[in-house]
Scaffold this motif. Sequence first.
Motif, PDB file in Angstrom:
ATOM      1  N   SER A 134      -3.819   2.022  -3.003  1.00 43.43           N
ATOM      2  CA  SER A 134      -4.405   2.555  -1.771  1.00 43.43           C
ATOM      3  C   SER A 134      -4.869   1.454  -0.829  1.00 43.43           C
ATOM      4  O   SER A 134      -4.911   1.641   0.388  1.00 43.43           O
ATOM      5  CB  SER A 134      -5.575   3.484  -2.096  1.00 43.43           C
ATOM      6  OG  SER A 134      -6.598   2.776  -2.791  1.00 43.43           O
ATOM      7  N   ALA A 163       0.847  -1.192   0.000  1.00 43.23           N
ATOM      8  CA  ALA A 163       0.000   0.000   0.000  1.00 43.23           C
ATOM      9  C   ALA A 163       0.885   1.245   0.000  1.00 43.23           C
ATOM     10  O   ALA A 163       1.866   1.324   0.739  1.00 43.23           O
ATOM     11  CB  ALA A 163      -0.926  -0.014   1.210  1.00 43.23           C
ATOM     12  N   ASP A 175      -5.646   3.821  -6.825  1.00 44.47           N
ATOM     13  CA  ASP A 175      -6.242   5.136  -7.091  1.00 44.47           C
ATOM     14  C   ASP A 175      -5.645   5.684  -8.377  1.00 44.47           C
ATOM     15  O   ASP A 175      -4.416   5.854  -8.473  1.00 44.47           O
ATOM     16  CB  ASP A 175      -5.941   6.101  -5.941  1.00 44.47           C
ATOM     17  CG  ASP A 175      -6.713   5.730  -4.676  1.00 44.47           C
ATOM     18  OD1 ASP A 175      -7.725   5.020  -4.798  1.00 44.47           O
ATOM     19  OD2 ASP A 175      -6.281   6.152  -3.583  1.00 44.47           O
TER      20      ASP A 175
END
Length: 661
Positions: free
Chosen positions: A638, A607, A658
């Motif tokens: 994300s 992430a 994203d």
Amino acid sequence: MESTVPTTRIETLLVANRGEIARRVIRTCRDLGITTVAVYSDADATAPHVDEADLAVRLPGTAPADTYLRADLLVAAARATGADALHPGYGFLSESAAFAADVLAAGVTWIGPSPEAISRMGAKIEAKRLLAEEGLPVLRRHDPHEVTEELLPVLVKASAGGGGRGIRVVTELAGLERAVASAGAEAAAAFGDPAVFCERYVRHGRHVEVQVLADTHGTVWTLGERDCSVQRRHQKIIEETPAPGLHDRLRTDLAAAATRTARSVGYVGTGTVEFLVEPDGAFWILEMNTRLQVEHPVTECVTGLDLVAWQVRVAEGARLPADAPALRGHAVEARLYAEDPAAGWRPSPGALFALDVPGVRAEFAPLPEPGVRLDAGVRGGAQITTSYDPMLAKVIAWAPDRGEAIRRLAATLRRTRLHGVTTNRDLLVRILTSQEFTDAELHTGFLDGPVLADLARPLADAAATRLSALAAALADAEANRERAEIWADVPSGWRNLPSQPQVKGYRDTTDTDIEVRYRHTRAGLRVENHPGIILAEASPRRVVLIEDGVRRAFDVTAYQDLTCVDSGLGAVRLVPLDRFPDPAARLDPGTLLAPMPGTVRRVVVAAGDTVEFGQPLLWMEAMKMEHRVTAPVAGVVSVLEVGPGAQVEAGAVLAVVDPRP
């Protein structure tokens, strides 16, 4: 063909395998009067091979490591059922010397070569050394840490097993470490041995192999050669014999090298010596498969032999005649897989509603005359899981010459009813009918590069798909009319006054939405954008349309959430669309969903990482292969929902990227 009286007699045989090879062995044993024992995992409890055997023993679990790779459970099953022989099939433990030794130690006859021969030939690293000492041509083996830029490109290969698993091509040194890790992991999962090695990768070489059959009395037959060059992910999908375009001297040299290879280890039973043939005619021994090959039916066609029957006879001590049979005609085999070639060979688990191959003259047995043979591991109604190889069936055509065999096989595949899971059927037909294949321009890179995108196209083009969607809509309307008995004599959608057209939406396999708009008028069927179409016949399962004077019949089969349309224009799979879709079901464009059920093996992002479109994020294992899962958009990761070892279902959210503004 006669053999001498055997020195032993097999009465009960356990097949330590599953799918079509288990059915193949059971069929021959039935003909020989031998009682058969099947083994099955929980996923295979209702599989055809279980029903067809005389006895069956459950192997608790689903994963191969818990079931078909458990030598102790297989030997225990043989003891429990009184089996006096065991046939390993191919794959799984078929080339395990330790398993063969365990079987023999239990007092059970092993249908195959000795453990010593398996050990010397089955471990490819040791086999290369042995063959080199015999003066036979082999490509030099390299340890992965020895590979330099000058040696590239190289092939990373698993030392154990076969079937295309545990093989990677490396063209840049930076990718070597990852390829070794990936190949080793795949080999460990499939064969229980992660050892790999490297050898020079020959571009545009042909994969040619020689079938060997040897008895315990010193006779070694070679039964022609097969070309297996058309491959995907280093696994064969089309095989044929004789190999086209080879000069007689090369055929003789290949047969002689195969014979020397078999004699070098005192080989007994069926086996295959695989060669890499370079464009100039030079050849190298790749390996010897110490088992029956998947593609053995083409050899059975041109020789008239039942190779499984001869495996049993040889194990009983029978003697081969002095001379091998003469070859007759040409045979071609195509492997039907539950996978999507246009989506990176993505596995296609799920329901197989129908598998109907027309004109089949024999199943799991040599053909009595030229025609079509079918060896299928599943039937219509089966659930295809990700636990095992995605092969559904092998379709084989035998004819007096190559051109007729190819044409017969292509026509048979085109007319086959395959409903449910996505398959490679259209790709196979396009390969067989391509100019390169008919001209025998064969090599192991046949499907590399942009040619795959062209060959992976559906047989039905956009116009044919729209006509098929119209037929599906009309068949659906007829089904609705039959359900509404009060209107049984009135065409569905008929009005005595002008009205809005009937509308039905579908999505095809290219994710293209198709809207069908039609109405029944006093003058007949009227289809928007198709003013010349005449409806000649309509029922819930069959629609006949006439366009520009040409009459075409469409067979329509509706399942839950899927409609299959078969016609001379090509098979079409359509997903009916909801006229009022739920807005909440929409996903953000950066959501990465699992393309299949399987196990997450490696994750290479975290992430917060920035990724590019198409960049690998993780690898999943399904159907005994690793599959790369890539970023759906460029942006920032994300959400990361999974880690190594996670079991996921198809459609599960793996990550969210994203999108970059």
